[in-house]
Design a protein around this motif. Structure first.
Motif, short mmCIF file in Angstrom:
data_model
loop_
_atom_site.label_atom_id
_atom_site.label_comp_id
_atom_site.label_asym_id
_atom_site.label_seq_id
_atom_site.Cartn_x
_atom_site.Cartn_y
_atom_site.Cartn_z
N VAL A 34 -4.63 2.58 -18.81
CA VAL A 34 -5.82 3.31 -19.23
C VAL A 34 -5.55 4.80 -19.43
N ASN A 35 -6.00 5.34 -20.56
CA ASN A 35 -6.14 6.78 -20.78
C ASN A 35 -7.63 7.11 -20.75
N VAL A 36 -7.97 8.24 -20.16
CA VAL A 36 -9.35 8.74 -20.21
C VAL A 36 -9.28 10.20 -20.68
N PRO A 37 -9.03 10.40 -21.97
CA PRO A 37 -8.79 11.76 -22.48
C PRO A 37 -10.08 12.55 -22.66
N PRO A 38 -9.97 13.86 -22.93
CA PRO A 38 -11.16 14.64 -23.28
C PRO A 38 -11.85 14.02 -24.48
N ARG A 56 -5.14 11.05 -15.72
CA ARG A 56 -6.09 10.61 -16.74
C ARG A 56 -5.36 10.06 -17.97
N TYR A 57 -4.08 10.37 -18.11
CA TYR A 57 -3.26 9.85 -19.21
C TYR A 57 -2.30 8.79 -18.68
N HIS A 58 -2.84 7.86 -17.94
CA HIS A 58 -1.97 6.90 -17.25
C HIS A 58 -1.25 5.96 -18.22
N ALA A 59 -1.93 5.55 -19.29
CA ALA A 59 -1.27 4.69 -20.27
C ALA A 59 -0.13 5.44 -20.96
N LEU A 60 -0.38 6.68 -21.35
CA LEU A 60 0.67 7.49 -21.96
C LEU A 60 1.82 7.69 -21.00
N HIS A 61 1.52 7.85 -19.73
CA HIS A 61 2.57 7.99 -18.73
C HIS A 61 3.47 6.76 -18.69
N HIS A 62 2.92 5.58 -18.96
CA HIS A 62 3.75 4.38 -18.98
C HIS A 62 4.66 4.35 -20.20
N LEU A 63 4.29 5.05 -21.25
CA LEU A 63 5.20 5.18 -22.40
C LEU A 63 6.29 6.21 -22.12
N LEU A 64 5.91 7.29 -21.42
CA LEU A 64 6.82 8.41 -21.19
C LEU A 64 6.80 8.77 -19.70
N PRO A 65 7.40 7.96 -18.85
CA PRO A 65 7.29 8.18 -17.40
C PRO A 65 7.85 9.51 -16.91
N SER A 66 8.84 10.05 -17.60
CA SER A 66 9.47 11.28 -17.12
C SER A 66 8.83 12.54 -17.68
N GLU A 76 -4.70 4.85 -37.86
CA GLU A 76 -5.96 4.54 -37.18
C GLU A 76 -5.93 3.18 -36.50
N ASP A 77 -5.13 2.25 -37.02
CA ASP A 77 -5.08 0.92 -36.43
C ASP A 77 -3.95 0.79 -35.40
N SER A 78 -3.34 1.89 -35.02
CA SER A 78 -2.24 1.85 -34.04
C SER A 78 -2.76 1.42 -32.68
N PRO A 79 -1.96 0.67 -31.94
CA PRO A 79 -2.35 0.30 -30.56
C PRO A 79 -2.56 1.52 -29.68
N TYR A 80 -2.01 2.66 -30.08
CA TYR A 80 -2.12 3.84 -29.23
C TYR A 80 -3.58 4.18 -28.94
N HIS A 81 -4.45 4.05 -29.92
CA HIS A 81 -5.85 4.41 -29.74
C HIS A 81 -6.61 3.42 -28.85
N LYS A 82 -6.08 2.22 -28.70
CA LYS A 82 -6.82 1.17 -28.00
C LYS A 82 -6.77 1.28 -26.48
N ALA A 83 -5.96 2.20 -25.97
CA ALA A 83 -5.87 2.37 -24.52
C ALA A 83 -6.73 3.52 -24.01
#
Length: 367
Positions: free
Chosen positions: A292-296, A310-320, A339-346
């Motif tokens: 889950v991401n919960v961005p502004p 709050r960017y927990h999903a992004l953190h799983h893509l880029l842990p470091s 717009e149809d990228s999975p990135y927006h769905k998290a």
């Protein structure tokens, strides 16, 4: 803190899963998203020591100052406000344990020792409880499986599992006091008990089946130093309370604030993932979509999911990637992918909707 403050092994068994889910279509990796995440963040991948130290020290000073105010203030209303401020500030300062597990320690010299002296030992959550555990959650073939120390299929469990998951965290301060004031000294005397303490009672994990391995090398040395410090502090604190040097009221307020921190972290953990995996290995994209991401523009996540959580999903893509770079990384990636990228769905709007969705999923198997 990514995982809960429940010590692994305290529960007799995991909550019962309702039914095996229907076969799911395996989600393939979206290489465009993964490339964008890697390429667009290379120039912001360095940790900035001034931000780490300033944020952690400021949060800790505010948290302990508010805790002192909560103890000494006579008007109940002001004492409660001070206690709430202390919970929020100490929760933020404590959340840097998550950064410790991912950072190269040479990038922020002394931060691990400083954090343990200021937060880990006084709050009885030294970093060895998380280091060597949390990174397993990020292992490509472990995430969401029975070997993941930080995953339970909560969305597939019985409805009572969710409130139980949160309520049990109220006991975290008591559990930690017993762990360091009682079990650590006993483990020195009884080697067999020590083996069990290391395996079952030395990890901030939510999977009761998880057993950690004994540390080696430098990690073993640091573990022993930090554990000794936490044990001495726990025994000293209990002795000061028993002898009346520390008033019982002040001690109970400290426990209440510590419980508040634990509950807040547990609620955040509850909505950190969708918890829908039934134990199968997942692709990186599937792991991302289960997170889950919960961005502004929402503001409250800065309080209940601080230090980049709050960017927990992004953190799983880029842990470091350091926590202070996650906001900029999110903006760059969101603007670059289609717009149809999975990135927006998290990305989700906030805490209430995530809790309602999780509760609805647990109710499906009740009818």
């Amino acid at each position: 803190m990514k995982s809960s403050l429940l010590l692994d092994g305290l529960e007799a068994e995991a909550p019962t899963v309702l039914t095996a889910p229907a076969a799911r279509v395996r989600i393939a990796d979206d290489m465009a998203m993964l490339r964008a995440a890697a390429e667009l963040t290379r120039d912001i991948s360095a940790a900035r020591p001034a931000i780490y130290w300033g944020d952690m020290l400021g949060s800790a000073v505010l948290g302990y100052g508010a805790l002192y105010a909560a103890i000494v203030l006579v008007p109940v209303g002001w004492a409660i406000l001070a206690a709430v401020a202390s919970v929020l500030a100490l929760y933020r300062a404590g959340s840097f344990i998550h950064e410790l597990t991912h950072m190269k320690h040479s990038s922020v010299p002394g931060f691990r020792i400083g954090w343990n002296l200021l937060m880990g030992i006084p709050m009885l959550v030294p970093s060895f409880l998380y280091e060597g555990v949390h990174t397993l959650h990020h292992a490509r073939t472990r995430y969401g499986t029975t070997d993941d120390p930080e995953y339970l299929p909560l969305a597939l469990m019985k409805p009572y599992s969710l409130p139980l998951f949160v309520v049990v965290s109220l006991l975290a301060p008591i559990v930690l006091l017993v762990r360091f004031a009682v079990l650590t000294p006993l483990g020195v005397v009884f080697p067999k008990l020590r083996e069990r303490i290391v395996a079952q009672y030395s990890g901030l994990a939510i999977n009761p089946a998880f057993r950690r391995r004994a540390p080696e090398g430098e990690a073993r040395t640091l573990w022993h130093w930090f554990e000794a410090g936490a044990s001495i502090w726990a025994i000293t604190l209990l002795t000061l309370v028993a002898t009346g040097v520390v008033p019982l009221r002040g001690f109970l307020i400290f426990l209440g604030v510590a419980s508040g921190v634990a509950v807040l972290n547990q609620v955040r953990t509850l909505v950190a993932h969708l918890w829908e995996n039934d134990g199968e290995t997942m692709t990186v994209t599937a792991q991302y979509l289960d997170t889950v991401n919960v961005p502004p523009p929402t503001l409250l996540p800065a309080l209940w999911a601080p230090v980049g959580l709050r960017y927990h999903a992004l953190h799983h893509l880029l842990p470091s990637l350091p926590y202070h770079a996650l906001g900029e990384a999110h903006r760059r990636i969101a603007a670059a992918v289609t717009e149809d990228s999975p990135y927006h769905k998290a990305s989700y709007a906030g805490l209430p909707g995530l809790v309602r969705s999780l509760m609805a999923n647990t109710m499906r198997g009740v009818a």
